[in-house]
Design a protein around this motif. Structure first.
Motif, PDB file in Angstrom:
ATOM      1  N   MET A   1      57.841  51.440  19.076  1.00 33.20           N
ATOM      2  CA  MET A   1      57.237  50.973  20.498  1.00 33.20           C
ATOM      3  C   MET A   1      55.935  50.239  19.993  1.00 33.20           C
ATOM      4  O   MET A   1      54.949  50.998  19.522  1.00 33.20           O
ATOM      5  N   GLU A   2      55.677  49.170  20.896  1.00 31.44           N
ATOM      6  CA  GLU A   2      54.808  48.611  20.847  1.00 31.44           C
ATOM      7  C   GLU A   2      53.508  49.033  21.836  1.00 31.44           C
ATOM      8  O   GLU A   2      53.856  49.329  22.805  1.00 31.44           O
ATOM      9  N   PHE A   3      52.226  49.211  21.387  1.00 26.42           N
ATOM     10  CA  PHE A   3      51.269  49.941  22.302  1.00 26.42           C
ATOM     11  C   PHE A   3      50.763  48.972  23.147  1.00 26.42           C
ATOM     12  O   PHE A   3      50.018  48.082  22.919  1.00 26.42           O
ATOM     13  N   SER A   4      50.982  49.366  24.393  1.00 23.79           N
ATOM     14  CA  SER A   4      50.302  48.632  25.561  1.00 23.79           C
ATOM     15  C   SER A   4      49.111  49.531  26.068  1.00 23.79           C
ATOM     16  O   SER A   4      49.086  50.627  26.202  1.00 23.79           O
ATOM     17  N   ASN A   5      47.835  48.973  26.186  1.00 23.32           N
ATOM     18  CA  ASN A   5      46.653  49.514  26.611  1.00 23.32           C
ATOM     19  C   ASN A   5      46.481  50.231  27.895  1.00 23.32           C
ATOM     20  O   ASN A   5      46.014  51.268  28.063  1.00 23.32           O
ATOM     21  N   ALA A   6      47.346  49.547  28.871  1.00 25.43           N
ATOM     22  CA  ALA A   6      47.460  50.262  30.180  1.00 25.43           C
ATOM     23  C   ALA A   6      48.651  49.553  30.924  1.00 25.43           C
ATOM     24  O   ALA A   6      48.514  48.878  31.818  1.00 25.43           O
ATOM     25  N   PRO A   7      49.825  50.277  30.480  1.00 29.68           N
ATOM     26  CA  PRO A   7      50.835  50.151  31.033  1.00 29.68           C
ATOM     27  C   PRO A   7      51.051  50.215  32.639  1.00 29.68           C
ATOM     28  O   PRO A   7      50.235  51.230  33.090  1.00 29.68           O
ATOM     29  N   ILE A   8      51.836  49.411  33.567  1.00 32.24           N
ATOM     30  CA  ILE A   8      51.783  49.754  34.977  1.00 32.24           C
ATOM     31  C   ILE A   8      52.912  50.717  35.215  1.00 32.24           C
ATOM     32  O   ILE A   8      53.153  51.122  36.429  1.00 32.24           O
ATOM     33  N   GLU A   9      53.764  50.891  34.196  1.00 31.02           N
ATOM     34  CA  GLU A   9      54.916  51.756  34.583  1.00 31.02           C
ATOM     35  C   GLU A   9      54.681  53.311  34.149  1.00 31.02           C
ATOM     36  O   GLU A   9      54.088  53.651  32.937  1.00 31.02           O
ATOM     37  N   SER A  10      54.730  54.216  35.396  1.00 32.25           N
ATOM     38  CA  SER A  10      54.215  55.577  35.155  1.00 32.25           C
ATOM     39  C   SER A  10      54.970  56.306  34.150  1.00 32.25           C
ATOM     40  O   SER A  10      54.686  57.208  33.266  1.00 32.25           O
ATOM     41  N   ASP A  11      56.390  55.980  33.895  1.00 35.78           N
ATOM     42  CA  ASP A  11      57.233  56.590  33.101  1.00 35.78           C
ATOM     43  C   ASP A  11      56.980  56.212  31.606  1.00 35.78           C
ATOM     44  O   ASP A  11      57.245  57.279  30.668  1.00 35.78           O
ATOM     45  N   VAL A  12      56.188  55.318  31.399  1.00 34.73           N
ATOM     46  CA  VAL A  12      55.843  54.861  30.133  1.00 34.73           C
ATOM     47  C   VAL A  12      54.415  55.748  29.561  1.00 34.73           C
ATOM     48  O   VAL A  12      54.366  56.300  28.639  1.00 34.73           O
ATOM     49  N   VAL A  13      53.548  55.900  30.526  1.00 32.20           N
ATOM     50  CA  VAL A  13      52.240  56.465  30.243  1.00 32.20           C
ATOM     51  C   VAL A  13      52.466  58.100  30.282  1.00 32.20           C
ATOM     52  O   VAL A  13      51.529  58.607  29.648  1.00 32.20           O
ATOM     53  N   GLN A  14      53.496  58.474  30.602  1.00 34.11           N
ATOM     54  CA  GLN A  14      53.849  59.912  30.490  1.00 34.11           C
ATOM     55  C   GLN A  14      54.764  60.160  29.429  1.00 34.11           C
ATOM     56  O   GLN A  14      55.152  61.479  29.192  1.00 34.11           O
ATOM     57  N   THR A  15      54.833  59.414  28.401  1.00 32.51           N
ATOM     58  CA  THR A  15      55.758  59.608  27.253  1.00 32.51           C
ATOM     59  C   THR A  15      55.042  60.173  26.241  1.00 32.51           C
ATOM     60  O   THR A  15      53.707  59.950  25.922  1.00 32.51           O
ATOM     61  N   PRO A  16      55.547  61.285  25.292  1.00 36.04           N
ATOM     62  CA  PRO A  16      54.779  61.664  24.300  1.00 36.04           C
ATOM     63  C   PRO A  16      54.189  60.465  23.088  1.00 36.04           C
ATOM     64  O   PRO A  16      53.343  60.458  22.652  1.00 36.04           O
ATOM     65  N   GLY A  17      55.023  59.417  23.018  1.00 35.83           N
ATOM     66  CA  GLY A  17      54.695  58.307  22.267  1.00 35.83           C
ATOM     67  C   GLY A  17      53.608  57.652  22.808  1.00 35.83           C
ATOM     68  O   GLY A  17      52.719  57.370  21.915  1.00 35.83           O
ATOM     69  N   TRP A  18      53.524  57.252  24.113  1.00 39.53           N
ATOM     70  CA  TRP A  18      52.496  56.569  24.636  1.00 39.53           C
ATOM     71  C   TRP A  18      51.042  57.406  24.370  1.00 39.53           C
ATOM     72  O   TRP A  18      50.142  56.982  24.185  1.00 39.53           O
ATOM     73  N   LEU A  19      51.007  58.680  24.818  1.00 38.37           N
ATOM     74  CA  LEU A  19      50.191  59.457  24.828  1.00 38.37           C
ATOM     75  C   LEU A  19      49.504  59.596  23.449  1.00 38.37           C
ATOM     76  O   LEU A  19      48.262  59.725  23.308  1.00 38.37           O
ATOM     77  N   SER A  20      50.384  59.958  22.560  1.00 40.20           N
ATOM     78  CA  SER A  20      50.105  59.814  21.257  1.00 40.20           C
ATOM     79  C   SER A  20      48.935  58.945  20.611  1.00 40.20           C
ATOM     80  O   SER A  20      48.206  59.027  20.092  1.00 40.20           O
ATOM     81  N   GLN A  21      49.720  57.634  21.114  1.00 34.50           N
ATOM     82  CA  GLN A  21      49.035  56.499  20.478  1.00 34.50           C
ATOM     83  C   GLN A  21      47.452  56.274  21.435  1.00 34.50           C
ATOM     84  O   GLN A  21      46.461  55.900  20.597  1.00 34.50           O
ATOM     85  N   ALA A  22      47.525  56.394  22.584  1.00 35.88           N
ATOM     86  CA  ALA A  22      46.356  56.535  23.214  1.00 35.88           C
ATOM     87  C   ALA A  22      45.295  57.319  22.845  1.00 35.88           C
ATOM     88  O   ALA A  22      44.244  56.900  22.686  1.00 35.88           O
ATOM     89  N   LEU A  23      45.653  58.592  22.672  1.00 37.71           N
ATOM     90  CA  LEU A  23      44.773  59.651  22.404  1.00 37.71           C
ATOM     91  C   LEU A  23      44.378  59.588  20.963  1.00 37.71           C
ATOM     92  O   LEU A  23      43.537  60.026  20.510  1.00 37.71           O
ATOM     93  N   SER A  24      45.063  58.618  20.172  1.00 37.47           N
ATOM     94  CA  SER A  24      44.663  58.512  18.727  1.00 37.47           C
ATOM     95  C   SER A  24      43.720  57.405  18.578  1.00 37.47           C
ATOM     96  O   SER A  24      43.086  57.291  17.415  1.00 37.47           O
TER      97      SER A  24
END
Length: 121
Positions: A1-24
């Motif tokens: 999954m390519e990391f997007s800094n600020a996705p507009i899709e709520s279903d993306v920002v609520q995933t373990p994958g996106w949150l892991s990348q953001a919090l890293s």
């Protein structure tokens, strides 16, 4: 999954994958194993309260966070105003140097194309 800094899709920002990348960002790698939505508040910038379970215990991160951003393309007027990007930049660039109390910010990202800003507090 390519990391997007600020996705507009709520279903993306609520995933373990996106949150892991953001919090890293700016810290040791984070692995979020499970995400539970506790509460969702709107109507403009959406605030999503989440409970996170990490693969390993984290002393530097809470298990309860608040995720804030514009996650509805129909709210174009809010995105076009730049308010959410400004708030994200405040938490990322200004708040760390202030002596006033503000919520702890664990991530703040912006997307120049959509004009969204996402904050994890």
């Amino acid at each position: 999954m390519e990391f997007s800094n600020a996705p507009i899709e709520s279903d993306v920002v609520q995933t373990p994958g996106w949150l892991s990348q953001a919090l890293s960002q700016g810290r040791d790698p984070v692995a979020v194993k499970r995400v539970e939505v506790v509460e969702t508040l709107g109507p403009s910038a959406l605030k999503i309260r989440l409970r996170l379970t990490y693969n390993e215990p984290r002393a530097d991160l809470p298990d309860a966070i608040c995720l804030k951003g514009i996650f509805d393309p129909s709210l174009r007027q809010w995105l076009d105003s730049g308010a959410q990007q400004t708030e994200s930049l405040f938490y990322r660039d200004v708040a760390p140097g202030l002596s006033v109390r503000v919520p702890a910010c664990f991530y703040a990202g912006i997307d120049a194309e959509t004009k969204n800003g996402v904050i994890i507090m």
